[in-house]
Design an enzyme around this catalytic site. Structure first.
Site, PDB file in Angstrom:
ATOM      1  CB  VAL A   1      -0.908   0.028   1.252  1.00 35.02           C
ATOM      2  CG1 VAL A   1      -1.814   1.249   1.236  1.00 35.02           C
ATOM      3  CG2 VAL A   1      -1.724  -1.257   1.372  1.00 35.02           C
TER       4      VAL A   1
ATOM      5  CE1 TYR B   1      -5.624  14.919  -5.609  1.00 32.69           C
ATOM      6  CE2 TYR B   1      -7.907  15.386  -6.176  1.00 32.69           C
ATOM      7  CZ  TYR B   1      -6.967  14.645  -5.480  1.00 32.69           C
ATOM      8  OH  TYR B   1      -7.381  13.611  -4.659  1.00 32.69           O
TER       9      TYR B   1
END
Ligand SMILES: NC(=O)c1ccc[n+]([C@@H]2O[C@H](COP(=O)([O-])OP(=O)(O)OC[C@H]3O[C@@H](n4cnc5c(N)ncnc54)[C@H](O)[C@@H]3O)[C@@H](O)[C@H]2O)c1
Length: 246
Positions: A10, A155
């Site tokens: 992760v 973004y």
């Protein structure tokens, strides 16, 4: 224990959604490589979930050298690459387009889109080379890819790019037994959202039918489903987890 015997990595695992995901995957029986550019934060995550279930690894997803070292370390430590890869590392550098600096554009691009590309490419290659079957790569995009908030051109563009990358990877990797899916979270209560101006947060909450921020665990549980064989026919999907925010 839907993930018993599985190994996962992760990224962005030192905070927010990544940290909650490590906890949920470990509870589901997986061993977890807790990867973050902030090693101290990754170690805090390991401390919280227990050293029997996790190891911390310093990884800068924006660097090919760092990502390929992470592949080598994973194989050295566990004798095989992870079959589950969660790309949660991400940053924001918000600002209106006319004022956005080249650096703020590049920094967001390097972590969010290039970082997802490098992790996907390097870990998929390792899975293929080590004959790992039933791989699952899960990329964290954002609902912002669809609602295109003013002030988030960098973004939003990277998160839309993550959806395209996911769809193409799913098509290319299906024959290797690797599924690739994206999750589009809405507004989730993590340090990333702490910096959003109150007025924008209130506006988002009004547009959200359930009327509250999401909890990181509410993303992590969808990640757990996508990582497990319960989602064995889900591939190339972009799943919104937003409380209904559009
Ligand atoms: N919180 C939200 O509302 C929300 C909504 C939609 C999507 N997302 C996405 O979810 C993901 C997780 O966000 P979060 O809210 O948990 O953020 P967060 O800021 O709490 O955590 C992000 C983590 O990524 C790490 N990181 C940053 N750059 C890195 C790099 N180059 N290499 C490795 N690690 C790096 C940070 O150290 C941090 O631990 C991000 O991709 C974000 O864009 C978040």
């Amino acid at each position: 224990m839907v993930l018993l015997g599985k190994l996962a990595i992760v990224t962005g695992a030192g905070s927010g959604i990544g940290r909650a995901t490590c906890r949920v995957l470990a509870n589901g029986g997986a061993k977890v490589i807790v990867a973050d550019c902030n090693l101290h934060a990754a170690e805090q995550t390991v401390k919280a979930i227990g050293r029997d279930h996790a190891i911390a690894l310093e990884v800068d997803v924006a660097s090919l050298e760092s990502v390929s070292k992470a592949v080598t370390s994973s194989i050295e430590h566990f004798a095989q690459p992870p079959s589950i890869v969660i790309n949660s590392a991400g940053i924001t550098r918000d600002g209106y387009l006319l004022k956005m600096t080249e650096k703020d554009f590049d920094d967001v691009y390097k972590v969010n889109l290039k970082g997802t590309f490098l992790m996907t490419q390097q870990f998929a290659r390792a899975m293929i080379d080590h004959h790992v079957r039933n791989g699952s790569i899960i990329n964290i995009s954002s609902i912002v890819a669809r609602i295109s908030n003013p002030g988030q051109a960098n973004y939003a563009a990277t998160k839309a790019g993550v959806i395209s990358l996911t769809e193409i990877a799913a098509k290319e990797f299906g024959k290797f037994g690797i599924r690739v899916n994206a999750i589009l979270p809405g507004f989730i209560n993590t340090p990333m959202v702490d910096v959003v101006p109150e007025k924008i947060k209130e506006d988002m909450l009004q547009r959200c039918p359930v009327g509250r921020l999401g909890r990181p665990e509410e993303i992590a549980h969808v990640i757990e489903f996508l990582a497990s064989e319960k989602s064995s026919y889900v591939n190339g999907a972009a799943i919104e987890v937003t409380g209904g925010l559009k």
